[in-house]
Structure formats: structure tokens, C-alpha cells
Design a protein around this motif. Structure first.
Motif, PDB file in Angstrom:
ATOM      1  N   LYS A   1      13.168   0.738  14.391  1.00 46.28           N
ATOM      2  CA  LYS A   1      14.668   0.235  14.496  1.00 46.28           C
ATOM      3  C   LYS A   1      15.514   1.606  14.061  1.00 46.28           C
ATOM      4  CE  LYS A   1      15.238  -3.674  15.808  1.00 46.28           C
ATOM      5  NZ  LYS A   1      16.078  -3.899  16.536  1.00 46.28           N
ATOM      6  N   LYS A   2      15.126   2.276  12.921  1.00 41.61           N
ATOM      7  CA  LYS A   2      15.773   3.242  12.282  1.00 41.61           C
ATOM      8  C   LYS A   2      14.866   4.336  11.575  1.00 41.61           C
ATOM      9  CE  LYS A   2      20.149   1.590  12.594  1.00 41.61           C
ATOM     10  NZ  LYS A   2      21.405   2.317  13.165  1.00 41.61           N
TER      11      LYS A   2
ATOM     12  N   TYR B   1      14.559  -1.848   4.499  1.00 41.97           N
ATOM     13  CA  TYR B   1      14.357  -0.613   3.571  1.00 41.97           C
ATOM     14  C   TYR B   1      15.736  -0.154   3.283  1.00 41.97           C
ATOM     15  CZ  TYR B   1      13.221   3.681   1.192  1.00 41.97           C
ATOM     16  OH  TYR B   1      13.196   4.946   0.360  1.00 41.97           O
ATOM     17  N   LYS B   2      16.267  -0.404   2.233  1.00 42.29           N
ATOM     18  CA  LYS B   2      17.597  -0.015   1.667  1.00 42.29           C
ATOM     19  C   LYS B   2      18.545  -0.620   2.647  1.00 42.29           C
ATOM     20  CE  LYS B   2      16.542   4.186  -0.665  1.00 42.29           C
ATOM     21  NZ  LYS B   2      17.109   5.817  -0.940  1.00 42.29           N
ATOM     22  N   ASN B   3      18.228  -1.847   2.823  1.00 37.71           N
ATOM     23  CA  ASN B   3      19.259  -2.632   3.675  1.00 37.71           C
ATOM     24  C   ASN B   3      19.520  -2.112   5.241  1.00 37.71           C
ATOM     25  OD1 ASN B   3      20.266  -4.456   1.570  1.00 37.71           O
ATOM     26  ND2 ASN B   3      21.747  -2.886   0.786  1.00 37.71           N
ATOM     27  N   LEU B   4      18.348  -1.371   5.718  1.00 45.44           N
ATOM     28  CA  LEU B   4      18.294  -0.914   6.982  1.00 45.44           C
ATOM     29  C   LEU B   4      17.094  -1.354   7.660  1.00 45.44           C
ATOM     30  CD1 LEU B   4      18.836   3.021   6.984  1.00 45.44           C
ATOM     31  CD2 LEU B   4      20.629   1.457   7.831  1.00 45.44           C
ATOM     32  N   CYS B   5      17.159  -2.205   8.876  1.00 48.38           N
ATOM     33  CA  CYS B   5      15.787  -2.540   9.456  1.00 48.38           C
ATOM     34  C   CYS B   5      15.152  -1.449  10.039  1.00 48.38           C
ATOM     35  CB  CYS B   5      16.233  -3.747  10.462  1.00 48.38           C
ATOM     36  SG  CYS B   5      14.829  -4.414  11.137  1.00 48.38           S
ATOM     37  N   VAL B   6      13.784  -0.982   9.607  1.00 52.49           N
ATOM     38  CA  VAL B   6      13.240  -0.186   9.984  1.00 52.49           C
ATOM     39  C   VAL B   6      11.958  -0.497  10.962  1.00 52.49           C
ATOM     40  CG1 VAL B   6      13.581   1.252   7.805  1.00 52.49           C
ATOM     41  CG2 VAL B   6      11.609  -0.145   7.943  1.00 52.49           C
TER      42      VAL B   6
ATOM     43  N   ALA C   1       0.876  -1.170   0.022  1.00 49.97           N
ATOM     44  CA  ALA C   1      -0.085   0.015   0.031  1.00 49.97           C
ATOM     45  C   ALA C   1       0.803   1.410   0.102  1.00 49.97           C
ATOM     46  CB  ALA C   1      -0.981   0.018   1.279  1.00 49.97           C
ATOM     47  N   ILE C   2       2.234   1.170   0.265  1.00 50.44           N
ATOM     48  CA  ILE C   2       3.160   2.136   0.192  1.00 50.44           C
ATOM     49  C   ILE C   2       3.368   2.693  -1.236  1.00 50.44           C
ATOM     50  CG2 ILE C   2       5.551   3.044   0.862  1.00 50.44           C
ATOM     51  CD1 ILE C   2       5.256   1.061   3.302  1.00 50.44           C
ATOM     52  N   SER C   3       3.197   3.959  -1.365  1.00 53.02           N
ATOM     53  CA  SER C   3       3.549   4.355  -2.703  1.00 53.02           C
ATOM     54  C   SER C   3       4.866   4.877  -2.974  1.00 53.02           C
ATOM     55  CB  SER C   3       2.491   5.499  -3.155  1.00 53.02           C
ATOM     56  OG  SER C   3       2.727   6.456  -2.423  1.00 53.02           O
ATOM     57  N   TYR C   4       5.633   5.100  -1.829  1.00 52.20           N
ATOM     58  CA  TYR C   4       7.130   5.840  -2.072  1.00 52.20           C
ATOM     59  C   TYR C   4       8.014   4.630  -1.906  1.00 52.20           C
ATOM     60  CZ  TYR C   4      11.082   8.559  -0.792  1.00 52.20           C
ATOM     61  OH  TYR C   4      12.349   9.290  -0.906  1.00 52.20           O
ATOM     62  N   HIS C   5       8.562   4.371  -3.124  1.00 51.25           N
ATOM     63  CA  HIS C   5       9.764   3.223  -3.131  1.00 51.25           C
ATOM     64  C   HIS C   5       9.499   1.771  -2.724  1.00 51.25           C
ATOM     65  CE1 HIS C   5      13.189   6.147  -3.780  1.00 51.25           C
ATOM     66  NE2 HIS C   5      12.181   6.856  -4.442  1.00 51.25           N
ATOM     67  N   LYS C   6       8.327   1.389  -2.867  1.00 50.00           N
ATOM     68  CA  LYS C   6       7.680   0.196  -2.287  1.00 50.00           C
ATOM     69  C   LYS C   6       8.704  -1.099  -2.706  1.00 50.00           C
ATOM     70  CE  LYS C   6       3.863  -0.936  -5.312  1.00 50.00           C
ATOM     71  NZ  LYS C   6       2.366  -0.918  -5.361  1.00 50.00           N
ATOM     72  N   GLU C   7       9.490  -0.847  -3.942  1.00 52.44           N
ATOM     73  CA  GLU C   7      10.162  -2.037  -4.442  1.00 52.44           C
ATOM     74  C   GLU C   7      11.560  -1.925  -3.755  1.00 52.44           C
ATOM     75  OE1 GLU C   7      11.482   1.717  -6.319  1.00 52.44           O
ATOM     76  OE2 GLU C   7       9.594   0.794  -6.190  1.00 52.44           O
ATOM     77  N   LEU C   8      11.964  -1.087  -2.741  1.00 56.23           N
ATOM     78  CA  LEU C   8      12.982  -1.221  -1.835  1.00 56.23           C
ATOM     79  C   LEU C   8      12.804  -1.706  -0.371  1.00 56.23           C
ATOM     80  CD1 LEU C   8      14.499   2.399  -2.509  1.00 56.23           C
ATOM     81  CD2 LEU C   8      15.224   0.339  -3.721  1.00 56.23           C
ATOM     82  N   TYR C   9      11.459  -2.172  -0.376  1.00 56.75           N
ATOM     83  CA  TYR C   9      11.053  -2.968   0.913  1.00 56.75           C
ATOM     84  C   TYR C   9      11.327  -4.338   0.755  1.00 56.75           C
ATOM     85  CZ  TYR C   9       9.277   1.360   2.896  1.00 56.75           C
ATOM     86  OH  TYR C   9       9.289   2.808   3.443  1.00 56.75           O
TER      87      TYR C   9
END
Length: 82
Positions: free
Chosen positions: A77-78, A45-50, A19-27
Motif C-alpha cells: 500500500k504505502k 505501520y505508524k497508522n499507515l496500511c503498508v 522477525a523484524i528488528s526495526y520498530h516492530k512495536e509500531l506494527y
């Protein structure tokens, strides 16, 4: 009472990410099971645990009746990078 499998929980988290429209392919979602019936689902997200979800479901019988106990703990997390 419905009991969810690990894959059911991962699918629910994946629905929310979709449902996220912002860079969802990076999750991405990473899961692991620990001893004592604890399961951890991390959202990366981008190799960071969020986000890290820890959940546990236990069953026990008392006086011939089954009691189900569960808990979910969510950790942020971040901070998301810009």
C-alpha cells in the motif's frame, strides 16, 4: 489438506512481523471478513496500511467430489516512512 482459520493466518503474519528488528512495536494487524468468503488482513505501520492480504477459500462439490479453490492477493500500500 490443512484448512487454516483466520486466527491461524493472523498468527503466521504476526510471526513474520516479530522477525523484524526495526520498530516492530509500531506494527499491528487488523483483519476483517467481507461477504463472499473474502478475508482482508492489513498490516499497519505508524497508522499507515503498508501491506494488505486478501484471501478467499471456496469449496464446491462436482460429481460427488469436493474441490477446494483458494487465492491470496498481496497489495503493497504505502512506502515505509523513514
Amino acid at each position: 489438506m490443512k484448512r487454516y482459520s483466520l486466527q491461524d493466518v493472523i498468527d503466521i503474519v504476526q510471526e513474520r512481523i516479530n522477525a523484524i528488528s526495526y520498530h516492530k512495536e509500531l506494527y499491528k494487524i487488523v483483519s476483517k471478513e467481507l461477504p463472499d468468503d473474502i478475508t482482508i488482513i492489513d498490516v499497519i505501520y505508524k497508522n499507515l496500511c503498508v501491506l494488505s492480504l486478501h484471501y478467499m477459500v471456496t469449496n464446491r462439490f462436482i460429481g460427488g467430489q469436493m474441490q477446494v479453490r483458494g487465492s491470496i492477493i498481496a497489495y503493497r500500500k504505502k512506502q515505509l516512512p523513514e
